[in-house]
Enzyme design. Structure first.
Site, PDB file in Angstrom:
ATOM      1  N   HIS A   1    -119.512 -44.261  32.512  1.00  8.18           N
ATOM      2  CA  HIS A   1    -118.753 -43.726  31.383  1.00  8.18           C
ATOM      3  C   HIS A   1    -118.081 -44.850  30.610  1.00  8.18           C
ATOM      4  O   HIS A   1    -117.219 -45.545  31.134  1.00  8.18           O
ATOM      5  CB  HIS A   1    -117.697 -42.749  31.902  1.00  8.18           C
ATOM      6  CG  HIS A   1    -117.223 -41.762  30.870  1.00  8.18           C
ATOM      7  ND1 HIS A   1    -116.708 -42.144  29.650  1.00  8.18           N
ATOM      8  CD2 HIS A   1    -117.195 -40.399  30.886  1.00  8.18           C
ATOM      9  CE1 HIS A   1    -116.385 -41.066  28.965  1.00  8.18           C
ATOM     10  NE2 HIS A   1    -116.662 -39.994  29.680  1.00  8.18           N
ATOM     11  N   GLY A   2    -118.470 -45.041  29.348  1.00 12.39           N
ATOM     12  CA  GLY A   2    -117.831 -46.034  28.498  1.00 12.39           C
ATOM     13  C   GLY A   2    -116.503 -45.528  27.961  1.00 12.39           C
ATOM     14  O   GLY A   2    -116.097 -44.387  28.200  1.00 12.39           O
TER      15      GLY A   2
END
Length: 375
Positions: free
Chosen positions: A175-176
């Site tokens: 997850h960025g």
């Protein structure tokens, strides 16, 4: 004589002095003015020129006249005095806006997508289930828009689609700070394969106003165990980021996985007897970042489960999403072992395709790298 001439009807009064002589303050203090060779001549020329400007004898397009008029405005004198401070303040505000302008633009486009879906629903009187084929036309339009944006702004590439199973499966990804790379993936997957990948999202997403229809049409769901099992039973791909919002907020350019004790996805995969497919997007942290972790924000998130730390950035770095080889269903493996196996697979994709620590400069230069980058 002047009094007689001024009071007698029909007779012109004395010629008033020029405006420049009446209203202008001297630029020099009281006392003798400094003079040099030719100063008297130049000074007289300047006075004659200003008088000509005031009387209209010289066109106002003349730069000297324009400068003279500007000097008459007190605001110009004020700006000249504080010009340095004005410039510094302007540059500071511009820098702050530059940090957040792209994330805010993305938010605008997301809401615009929802508005387009509402228009489509109203004009076409569509009442079918949001995941049905009746929405494919609108879904394709929105996917095309985001795919064009991905190509232009991030030179987006998707590799490893052949690793996706024809049937159900669970996609696990890093997850960025902003999962815009995942939105690119959903768009291209639909355009290439006409497949919908259902997505497990944090509960705070469903509290955002005005996005209900967009979330339903794109298959965003809270992701309870029962919902995931039903989606897999119906043949859908289901994606989840075990790190979730915590990983988005507090991971950094070291790309550390922050899964904690989360293992629900592994239990669902075992119960549904489906494979797990690792996925990772290169340079996602260079595109968008969070401010360095502060104890206050961490405590605030842990107590409220709401992301108060704003993302910044939006640089046009290269994005490449890599889909790894699937981890097949194994009835003899435990939940904990499957979690570790999945974590190792995602970490392997990061180690293979990502420069650590991440470098914004290198990520920008990769936009000009024409070599084929596949796994």
């Amino acid at each position: 004589m002047e009094i007689w001439a001024r009071n007698r009807p029909g007779m012109p009064g004395p010629v008033p002095p020029p405006r420049a002589a009446r209203g202008r303050r001297s630029a020099y203090p009281a006392g003798p003015r400094p003079r040099g060779p030719g100063a008297g001549r130049r000074g007289q020329d300047m006075i004659d020129r200003k008088e000509s400007c005031a009387s209209g004898q010289i066109s106002m397009t003349n730069l000297s006249c324009l400068a003279y008029v500007l000097e008459e405005w007190t605001v110009v004198e004020y700006l000249k005095k504080y010009l340095f401070h004005v410039i510094i303040a302007s540059l500071t505000i511009s820098s702050i806006l530059g940090f957040f302008i792209v994330p805010l633009t993305l938010l605008f486009f997301i809401y615009l997508s929802n508005i387009l879906l509402l228009i489509y629903q109203r004009n076409g009187e569509v009442t079918a289930d949001p995941l049905s084929d009746d929405w494919d036309s609108a879904r394709k339009t929105i996917a095309s828009f985001w795919d064009i944006y991905a190509r232009i702004w991030h030179g987006y590439e998707l590799h490893g689609v052949e690793n996706l199973p024809e049937g159900p499966g669970i996609l696990v990804y890093y997850h960025g700070a902003i999962p815009i790379d995942y939105l690119y993936f959903l768009s291209r997957l639909f355009l290439w394969k006409k497949r919908i990948c259902l997505s497990v999202a944090d509960h705070f997403v469903f509290r955002l106003p005005g996005l209900k229809l967009l979330l339903e049409v794109t298959g965003i769901m809270p992701g309870t165990r029962e919902e995931c099992l039903l989606a897999l039973k119906n043949g859908y791909l289901v994606s989840i980021s075990p790190g979730g919002v915590r990983e988005a907020l507090f991971s950094d350019e070291s790309y550390q996985l922050m899964w904690g004790d989360r293992k629900g996805f592994a239990q669902v995969a075992l119960d549904a007897k489906v494979p797990i497919i690792p996925m990772y997007t290169q340079n996602v942290r260079e595109g968008y970042r969070m401010f360095k972790e502060r104890r206050f924000f961490r405590q605030l998130y842990e107590s409220t489960r709401l992301p108060f730390t704003p993302p910044y950035g939006g640089l046009p770095v290269k994005f490449r999403t890599y889909i790894g080889e699937p981890i097949p269903y194994d009835p003899n493996i435990t939940t904990e072992e499957l979690v570790e196996k999945t974590k190792t697979a995602v970490q392997a994709l990061i180690s293979k395709h990502q420069t650590i620590p991440g470098s914004i400069w290198k990520a920008l230069l990769e936009r000009f790298d024409k070599r084929c980058k596949s796994d």
